[in-house]
Design a protein around this motif. Structure first.
Motif, PDB file in Angstrom:
ATOM      1  N   ASP A  81       5.475  13.084  -1.724  1.00  0.00           N
ATOM      2  CA  ASP A  81       5.638  14.525  -1.471  1.00  0.00           C
ATOM      3  C   ASP A  81       5.310  14.911  -0.032  1.00  0.00           C
ATOM      4  N   SER A  82       5.556  14.000   0.906  1.00  0.00           N
ATOM      5  CA  SER A  82       5.288  14.289   2.311  1.00  0.00           C
ATOM      6  C   SER A  82       6.431  13.776   3.176  1.00  0.00           C
ATOM      7  N   ASP A  83       6.744  14.523   4.220  1.00  0.00           N
ATOM      8  CA  ASP A  83       7.750  14.082   5.184  1.00  0.00           C
ATOM      9  C   ASP A  83       7.138  13.298   6.333  1.00  0.00           C
ATOM     10  N   ASP A  84       5.803  13.234   6.369  1.00  0.00           N
ATOM     11  CA  ASP A  84       5.115  12.563   7.471  1.00  0.00           C
ATOM     12  C   ASP A  84       5.195  11.050   7.317  1.00  0.00           C
ATOM     13  N   LEU A  85       5.599  10.383   8.379  1.00  0.00           N
ATOM     14  CA  LEU A  85       5.683   8.928   8.398  1.00  0.00           C
ATOM     15  C   LEU A  85       4.314   8.349   8.737  1.00  0.00           C
ATOM     16  N   THR A  86       3.897   7.348   7.990  1.00  0.00           N
ATOM     17  CA  THR A  86       2.624   6.688   8.262  1.00  0.00           C
ATOM     18  C   THR A  86       2.775   5.200   7.967  1.00  0.00           C
ATOM     19  N   GLY A  87       1.658   4.480   7.976  1.00  0.00           N
ATOM     20  CA  GLY A  87       1.691   3.043   7.756  1.00  0.00           C
ATOM     21  C   GLY A  87       1.105   2.304   8.946  1.00  0.00           C
ATOM     22  N   PHE A  88       0.839   1.020   8.751  1.00  0.00           N
ATOM     23  CA  PHE A  88       0.191   0.200   9.771  1.00  0.00           C
ATOM     24  C   PHE A  88       0.945   0.247  11.099  1.00  0.00           C
ATOM     25  N   GLU A  89       2.225  -0.074  11.074  1.00  0.00           N
ATOM     26  CA  GLU A  89       2.980  -0.107  12.322  1.00  0.00           C
ATOM     27  C   GLU A  89       3.341   1.295  12.810  1.00  0.00           C
ATOM     28  N   ALA A  90       3.575   2.210  11.878  1.00  0.00           N
ATOM     29  CA  ALA A  90       3.862   3.596  12.285  1.00  0.00           C
ATOM     30  C   ALA A  90       2.690   4.175  13.066  1.00  0.00           C
ATOM     31  N   GLU A  91       1.473   3.886  12.615  1.00  0.00           N
ATOM     32  CA  GLU A  91       0.291   4.409  13.301  1.00  0.00           C
ATOM     33  C   GLU A  91       0.043   3.675  14.618  1.00  0.00           C
ATOM     34  N   ARG A 115      11.771  11.361  30.554  1.00  0.00           N
ATOM     35  CA  ARG A 115      12.130  12.253  29.444  1.00  0.00           C
ATOM     36  C   ARG A 115      10.921  12.678  28.627  1.00  0.00           C
ATOM     37  N   GLY A 116       9.813  11.919  28.773  1.00  0.00           N
ATOM     38  CA  GLY A 116       8.572  12.294  28.087  1.00  0.00           C
ATOM     39  C   GLY A 116       8.558  11.971  26.609  1.00  0.00           C
ATOM     40  N   LYS A 117       9.431  11.051  26.192  1.00  0.00           N
ATOM     41  CA  LYS A 117       9.537  10.727  24.763  1.00  0.00           C
ATOM     42  C   LYS A 117      10.028   9.303  24.584  1.00  0.00           C
ATOM     43  N   ILE A 118       9.439   8.591  23.640  1.00  0.00           N
ATOM     44  CA  ILE A 118       9.909   7.256  23.288  1.00  0.00           C
ATOM     45  C   ILE A 118      10.491   7.322  21.882  1.00  0.00           C
ATOM     46  N   ILE A 119      11.645   6.701  21.691  1.00  0.00           N
ATOM     47  CA  ILE A 119      12.347   6.752  20.402  1.00  0.00           C
ATOM     48  C   ILE A 119      12.162   5.411  19.705  1.00  0.00           C
ATOM     49  N   ALA A 120      11.559   5.461  18.516  1.00  0.00           N
ATOM     50  CA  ALA A 120      11.203   4.244  17.786  1.00  0.00           C
ATOM     51  C   ALA A 120      11.963   4.154  16.472  1.00  0.00           C
ATOM     52  N   GLY A 121      12.521   2.997  16.202  1.00  0.00           N
ATOM     53  CA  GLY A 121      13.226   2.756  14.952  1.00  0.00           C
ATOM     54  C   GLY A 121      12.331   2.051  13.950  1.00  0.00           C
ATOM     55  N   THR A 122      12.392   2.476  12.695  1.00  0.00           N
ATOM     56  CA  THR A 122      11.646   1.857  11.607  1.00  0.00           C
ATOM     57  C   THR A 122      12.295   2.267  10.294  1.00  0.00           C
ATOM     58  N   SER A 123      11.907   1.635   9.189  1.00  0.00           N
ATOM     59  CA  SER A 123      12.608   1.921   7.930  1.00  0.00           C
ATOM     60  C   SER A 123      12.087   3.162   7.215  1.00  0.00           C
ATOM     61  N   GLY A 124      10.772   3.373   7.254  1.00  0.00           N
ATOM     62  CA  GLY A 124      10.194   4.488   6.515  1.00  0.00           C
ATOM     63  C   GLY A 124      10.086   4.231   5.025  1.00  0.00           C
ATOM     64  N   SER A 167       5.412   1.062   7.089  1.00  0.00           N
ATOM     65  CA  SER A 167       6.186   2.219   7.535  1.00  0.00           C
ATOM     66  C   SER A 167       6.708   2.937   6.295  1.00  0.00           C
ATOM     67  N   TYR A 168       6.073   4.046   5.935  1.00  0.00           N
ATOM     68  CA  TYR A 168       6.434   4.712   4.677  1.00  0.00           C
ATOM     69  C   TYR A 168       6.001   6.175   4.709  1.00  0.00           C
ATOM     70  N   HIS A 169       6.401   6.911   3.675  1.00  0.00           N
ATOM     71  CA  HIS A 169       6.016   8.309   3.514  1.00  0.00           C
ATOM     72  C   HIS A 169       5.090   8.436   2.307  1.00  0.00           C
ATOM     73  N   GLU A 170       3.995   9.143   2.512  1.00  0.00           N
ATOM     74  CA  GLU A 170       3.148   9.459   1.368  1.00  0.00           C
ATOM     75  C   GLU A 170       3.947  10.301   0.381  1.00  0.00           C
ATOM     76  N   THR A 228      13.346   1.032  -1.815  1.00  0.00           N
ATOM     77  CA  THR A 228      11.884   1.047  -1.895  1.00  0.00           C
ATOM     78  C   THR A 228      11.388  -0.214  -2.586  1.00  0.00           C
ATOM     79  N   ASN A 229      10.091  -0.472  -2.435  1.00  0.00           N
ATOM     80  CA  ASN A 229       9.496  -1.648  -3.075  1.00  0.00           C
ATOM     81  C   ASN A 229       9.663  -1.617  -4.583  1.00  0.00           C
ATOM     82  N   GLU A 230       9.560  -0.426  -5.165  1.00  0.00           N
ATOM     83  CA  GLU A 230       9.652  -0.327  -6.621  1.00  0.00           C
ATOM     84  C   GLU A 230      10.985  -0.850  -7.139  1.00  0.00           C
ATOM     85  N   VAL A 231      12.065  -0.555  -6.435  1.00  0.00           N
ATOM     86  CA  VAL A 231      13.390  -1.016  -6.846  1.00  0.00           C
ATOM     87  C   VAL A 231      13.452  -2.537  -6.808  1.00  0.00           C
TER      88      VAL A 231
END
Length: 286
Positions: A69-79, A49-58, A64-67, A188-191
């Motif tokens: 004002d950004s929709d882009d997922l980043t973070g240690f494990e996301a990267e 299928r040419g794609k791997i589907i990965a689950g994470t919290s974001g 695993s988080y979003h900067e 989120t962590n803040e909560v």
């Protein structure tokens, strides 16, 4: 009369053959369907299928988080997952969900792999397969700064309100020490942190590196990492369906490359304020 009986006999045989063939065909299709469901998360299916589907919290900084004002997922494990997909020569699709839904989604085949600071345990090994570890850590406790939430040791958790996810290892530790569970849905962590600060809850048991960074992000809150509580050394890894050996082998091969060429160390220092979480700590634990 003889001809008539012969005709009837032939007809019965034909009908019998038809039903046997139909049943055989039905079983084959049924088996094929089961196999396709069973194997759709295999390496062969992912490659096709040419794609791997990965689950994470974001929502789990910095893994695993979003900067802002950004929709882009980043973070240690996301990267790590992005680099893994790149080296496997497939696209990656992230599905964001609460921690408690990750293992369920793996089992149902909604996702191929999961990564969200998921700890390797013997109990989980009975249900899922783990890659080789890429993060080593241990548990700490976030408490109120002014009174340490009345906690001196883990045994003092009895009757205290512990915040976290229902199926996390750390909530299990809190539960075993008699704490009252306060469960959050992909918050989120803040909560989490603000609730401890104002006294809605008393303690957050979690990973040392995650706690340190979360604490640094909100210096104005009345919280701190408990100075005397260190426990539960842990190893984190990528998770996939039980006995998905082909995918497990490919992932471990890539993770080994990433360890050897320094990619994981580089990502660790980027997201954990210079610390290399890919190295085991030599500490005395409770």
């Amino acid at each position: 009369m003889l001809k008539s009986r012969s005709f009837l006999f032939s007809l019965v045989v034909l009908i019998a053959i038809f039903f046997v063939s139909a049943c055989s065909s039905g079983d084959k299709n049924s088996s094929g369907t089961k196999n396709s469901v069973k194997d759709k998360n295999s390496w062969e299916a992912i490659k096709e299928r040419g794609k791997i589907i990965a689950g994470t919290s974001g929502t789990l900084y910095p893994t695993s988080y979003h900067e802002q004002d950004s929709d882009d997922l980043t973070g240690f494990e996301a990267e790590i997952l992005k680099e893994l997909a790149k080296r496997l020569d497939v696209e990656i699709e992230f599905k964001e969900m609460g921690f408690d839904g990750l293992l369920t989604s793996l089992k149902s085949g909604v996702i191929d792999i999961a990564a969200n600071d998921i700890e390797i345990t013997d109990e989980r090994k009975e249900k899922v397969s783990f890659s080789d570890p890429y993060k080593y850590s241990y548990g700490t406790a976030i408490v109120r700064k002014d009174d340490l939430s009345g906690i001196k040791k883990l045994e003092d958790l009895k009757g205290k309100k512990a915040a976290g996810a229902a199926t996390s290892i750390y909530m299990d530790i809190a539960r075993k020490h008699g704490a009252e569970e306060v469960i959050y849905e992909n918050a989120t962590n803040e909560v989490y942190l603000r609730d401890v600060s104002v006294g809605r809850t008393d303690v957050i048991l979690n990973d040392y590196y995650l706690q340190t960074l979360a604490l640094a992000a909100f210096p104005e809150l009345n919280i701190t990492i408990h100075p005397d509580i260190q426990y539960h050394p842990s190893e984190m890894a990528i998770v996939m369906k039980k006995d998905n050996d082909g995918l497990l082998k490919k992932i471990n091969e890539v993770l080994k490359e990433m360890h050897e060429d320094g990619t994981i160390t580089e990502l660790s220092k980027k997201f954990f304020n210079g610390a290399d979480v890919s190295v085991k700590q030599d500490l005395d634990f409770q």
